[in-house]
Design an enzyme around this catalytic site. Structure first.
Site, PDB file in Angstrom:
ATOM      1  CE  LYS A 155      -2.006   3.089   2.930  1.00 22.20           C
ATOM      2  NZ  LYS A 155      -1.958   4.155   1.967  1.00 22.20           N
ATOM      3  CD  GLU A 212      12.992   0.964   9.248  1.00 27.43           C
ATOM      4  OE1 GLU A 212      13.522   1.946   9.795  1.00 27.43           O
ATOM      5  OE2 GLU A 212      13.500  -0.161   9.250  1.00 27.43           O
TER       6      GLU A 212
HETATM    7  P1  NDP Z   1       1.874   8.502   8.232  1.00 28.99           P
HETATM    8  O1  NDP Z   1       2.181   7.718   9.435  1.00 28.99           O
HETATM    9  O2  NDP Z   1       0.799   9.491   8.283  1.00 28.99           O
HETATM   10  O3  NDP Z   1       1.532   7.557   6.990  1.00 28.99           O
HETATM   11  C1  NDP Z   1       2.359   6.473   6.609  1.00 28.99           C
HETATM   12  C2  NDP Z   1       1.512   5.420   5.930  1.00 28.99           C
HETATM   13  O4  NDP Z   1       0.584   4.911   6.884  1.00 28.99           O
HETATM   14  C3  NDP Z   1       0.682   5.957   4.765  1.00 28.99           C
HETATM   15  O5  NDP Z   1       0.594   4.966   3.766  1.00 28.99           O
HETATM   16  C4  NDP Z   1      -0.664   6.192   5.417  1.00 28.99           C
HETATM   17  O6  NDP Z   1      -1.756   6.175   4.507  1.00 28.99           O
HETATM   18  C5  NDP Z   1      -0.729   5.009   6.363  1.00 28.99           C
HETATM   19  N1  NDP Z   1      -1.673   5.201   7.464  1.00 28.99           N
HETATM   20  C6  NDP Z   1      -2.161   6.357   7.978  1.00 28.99           C
HETATM   21  N2  NDP Z   1      -3.031   6.093   8.974  1.00 28.99           N
HETATM   22  C7  NDP Z   1      -3.094   4.754   9.106  1.00 28.99           C
HETATM   23  C8  NDP Z   1      -3.813   3.873   9.954  1.00 28.99           C
HETATM   24  N3  NDP Z   1      -4.658   4.323  10.884  1.00 28.99           N
HETATM   25  N4  NDP Z   1      -3.637   2.539   9.796  1.00 28.99           N
HETATM   26  C9  NDP Z   1      -2.785   2.057   8.881  1.00 28.99           C
HETATM   27  N5  NDP Z   1      -2.079   2.847   8.021  1.00 28.99           N
HETATM   28  C10 NDP Z   1      -2.223   4.180   8.146  1.00 28.99           C
HETATM   29  O7  NDP Z   1       3.265   9.179   7.828  1.00 28.99           O
HETATM   30  P2  NDP Z   1       3.541  10.184   6.627  1.00 28.99           P
HETATM   31  O8  NDP Z   1       3.088   9.563   5.369  1.00 28.99           O
HETATM   32  O9  NDP Z   1       3.070  11.528   6.994  1.00 28.99           O
HETATM   33  O10 NDP Z   1       5.150  10.132   6.582  1.00 28.99           O
HETATM   34  C11 NDP Z   1       5.950  10.924   7.373  1.00 28.99           C
HETATM   35  C12 NDP Z   1       6.476  10.145   8.553  1.00 28.99           C
HETATM   36  O11 NDP Z   1       7.125   8.960   8.133  1.00 28.99           O
HETATM   37  C13 NDP Z   1       7.519  10.923   9.317  1.00 28.99           C
HETATM   38  O12 NDP Z   1       7.316  10.769  10.692  1.00 28.99           O
HETATM   39  C14 NDP Z   1       8.818  10.268   8.911  1.00 28.99           C
HETATM   40  O13 NDP Z   1       9.864  10.428   9.825  1.00 28.99           O
HETATM   41  C15 NDP Z   1       8.399   8.847   8.759  1.00 28.99           C
HETATM   42  N6  NDP Z   1       9.328   8.116   7.910  1.00 28.99           N
HETATM   43  C16 NDP Z   1      10.192   7.213   8.477  1.00 28.99           C
HETATM   44  C17 NDP Z   1      11.157   6.577   7.703  1.00 28.99           C
HETATM   45  C18 NDP Z   1      12.123   5.597   8.305  1.00 28.99           C
HETATM   46  O14 NDP Z   1      12.741   4.859   7.532  1.00 28.99           O
HETATM   47  N7  NDP Z   1      12.287   5.549   9.594  1.00 28.99           N
HETATM   48  C19 NDP Z   1      11.282   6.869   6.285  1.00 28.99           C
HETATM   49  C20 NDP Z   1      10.331   7.839   5.805  1.00 28.99           C
HETATM   50  C21 NDP Z   1       9.392   8.426   6.592  1.00 28.99           C
HETATM   51  P3  NDP Z   1      -2.232   7.450   3.642  1.00 28.99           P
HETATM   52  O15 NDP Z   1      -1.236   8.527   3.865  1.00 28.99           O
HETATM   53  O16 NDP Z   1      -2.219   6.931   2.291  1.00 28.99           O
HETATM   54  O17 NDP Z   1      -3.599   7.782   4.129  1.00 28.99           O
END
Ligand code: NDP
Length: 495
Positions: A177, A252
């Site tokens: 996803k 991550e």
């Molecule tokens: P989110 O946590 O908002 O979203 C990440 C993914 O989770 C998206 O596909 C999102 O779907 C999905 N998601 C959102 N809500 C839910 C839920 N309730 N249940 C299951 N899946 C869900 O993060 P962001 O996309 O805003 O990304 C930024 C964050 O990611 C930052 O904190 C960053 O540090 C972290 N990150 C960490 C990395 C690492 O390797 N440690 C690498 C890159 C980013 P959708 O958005 O499609 O609705």
């Protein structure tokens, strides 16, 4: 005419059962690029059933040898390489990133990742253990079954590679996803996977919102593992949801990484360059961004003036333009969140040295651009120093001693990465041991390799992406104990 993409389930390109769609808008100029399906729990269920069939009935980890799986992974890598320019353009339009970064870094890295895991397929096996007695004891390293990956929007094609490649190398099937904001490169990848020789149902790509299909994946009893990349807040939810069926989870998550510059560095220029790259690469939308910059007091003023001089030269604009080094922010919401953090920095008394505003001149008014921003922070208690901003905002701070900076660097709920610049190798290694982070760079910042593990400590998550260590995340160990003595000399201790 706007292109419509379909999802990829069971080897078929399909729309959602409900017929719902959404569109992708370019954050650099607000233009609609494409439409694609908004899946819901019904589509997730179809994808899980397809992946279960591919895993159980065709048992693809057995029907396809390690060499077969390697060939499929090589074919996917080739498919990406043969189409880099077009794929990069789609990714840039979908994400607001720069063409330079996507075509020279992200796409190649994704292809390299598939190749790297193609090379590992034949290296996945158990071992014989020295259990005492007339016994042969060995382990088998087996796939988990149906895995799901849910990822963030900041490195779309790379995250697809980081999750799909090790899952396939280890003989699992997967439902991927992508983030709703950046789904197009994954949907393009579906076409490449379709032509790679991967059997139907082995890879399924579903698009939709996290609150709907992300949650459906986390709750689905047919899924054995969730590989998640995203915020710490969502990571916690994923853990809770996965607990109901005791799914394996790797996370991550977010970061607030310290980047430390000692006054014994050989060349100030290199450290300044690394500090700029560390925070402004991908407009600061990088989990490992070096967002807390600690500079030792003796060189502080020189470092600061060079940092500011070069920050003012960073070309910001539409990532399609070859000269642009910093593209747009992913969305209006994310831009507003960053601007709120900037306001909180000003309000709480941090000194704004550069940027600190939205850029709206000319064409930029149609997108979501923020000027590279630097705050000078007297202490570490400002909200902007403590919380992950995920944007081009750097907190610059002065320190005096090694002990002090280690203590300040570690004073964070996050532990994703850290950087140290020093010409004193003993000092560098001392810090590498004492910094509480999953990744430490010495005289470098931001370098990640397919060959080396990536993943955080503390609330930055657990489990590793990339390298041979990701194999552990997608396999389970079975122990086999074989009694070797003849039946007549077999002794039981029970009766
Ligand atoms: P989110 O946590 O908002 O979203 C990440 C993914 O989770 C998206 O596909 C999102 O779907 C999905 N998601 C959102 N809500 C839910 C839920 N309730 N249940 C299951 N899946 C869900 O993060 P962001 O996309 O805003 O990304 C930024 C964050 O990611 C930052 O904190 C960053 O540090 C972290 N990150 C960490 C990395 C690492 O390797 N440690 C690498 C890159 C980013 P959708 O958005 O499609 O609705």
């Amino acid at each position: 005419m706007v292109h419509h993409y379909s999802m990829y389930i069971n080897g078929q390109f399909v729309d959602s059962q409900s017929g719902r769609t959404t569109s992708s808008t370019c954050p650099a100029d607000g233009k609609t690029i494409a439409t694609f399906p908004m899946a819901d729990a019904t589509d997730v269920d179809l994808a899980v059933k397809a992946a279960e069939r591919a895993f159980r009935h065709n048992y693809w980890s057995q029907s396809h040898s390690a060499q077969d799986r390697a060939e499929i992974l090589h074919n996917i890598a080739k498919g990406i390489r043969n189409d880099i320019e077009r794929l990069a353009k789609i990714e840039v339009m979908d994400s607001g990133k720069t063409m330079t970064d996507v075509s020279t870094v992200d796409m190649h890295w994704a292809a390299d990742c598939f190749e790297y895991y193609a090379g590992l397929t034949t290296q996945i096996y158990g071992e014989v253990l020295p259990v005492p007695g007339d016994v042969l004891d060995f382990t088998l390293r087996e796939p988990l079954g149906v895995c799901a990956a849910i990822v963030a929007w900041n490195y779309p094609i790379m995250f697809a590679a980081w999750k799909i490649a090790p899952a396939l190398a280890t003989g699992n099937t997967i439902i991927f996803k992508p983030a709703l904001l950046t789904s197009l490169s994954a949907l393009e990848l579906a076409g490449i996977i379709h032509r790679s020789g991967a059997p139907d149902g082995v890879v399924n790509i579903v698009t939709g919102s996290g609150s709907e299909i992300g949650e459906a994946l986390c709750h689905h009893p047919g899924i054995s593992k969730i590989a998640f990349t995203g915020s710490t807040e969502t990571g916690r939810k994923v853990m809770r949801m996965a607990a109901s069926t005791v799914k394996k989870v790797s996370l991550e998550l977010g970061g607030k990484s310290p980047h430390i510059i000692f006054d014994d560095i050989e060349k100030l220029d290199n450290a300044v360059g690394a500090a700029l790259l560390g925070i402004f690469f991908n407009a600061g939308q990088t989990c490992i961004a070096g967002s807390r910059l600690y500079v030792q007091e003796r060189i502080y003023e020189d470092f600061k003036s060079e940092l500011l001089r070069r920050t003012r030269l960073i070309p910001v604009g539409n990532g399609m333009d070859d000269d642009v080094r910093m593209g747009s922010i992913i969305s209006e919401d994310q831009m507003n969140l960053i601007l709120q953090y900037i306001e909180s920095g000003k309000r709480e008394g941090a000194k704004l040295l550069a940027g600190g505003r939205r850029l709206t001149q000319g064409e930029l008014s149609r997108g979501f651009y923020i000027a590279p921003t630097i705050f000078e922070c007297e202490h570490d208690d400002y909200t902007i120093v403590r919380e992950e901003i995920f944007g081009p905002v750097l907190c610059l701070m002065k320190f005096s001693s090694e002990d002090e900076v280690i203590q300040r660097a570690n004073h964070s709920p996050y532990g994703l990465a850290a950087g140290v610049w020093t010409s004193n190798i003993k000092r560098g290694l001392r810090l590498a041991k004492q910094l509480n982070a999953g990744q430490v760079w010495i005289n470098q910042y931001l370098m990640i390799s397919n060959f080396a593990p990536h993943g955080g400590f503390k609330q930055s998550g657990y489990g590793k992406d990339l390298s041979k260590y990701a194999i552990d995340q997608f396999t389970q160990l079975k122990n086999v104990y074989v009694e070797l003595c003849d039946e007549e000399s077999y002794i039981t201790t029970f009766e």
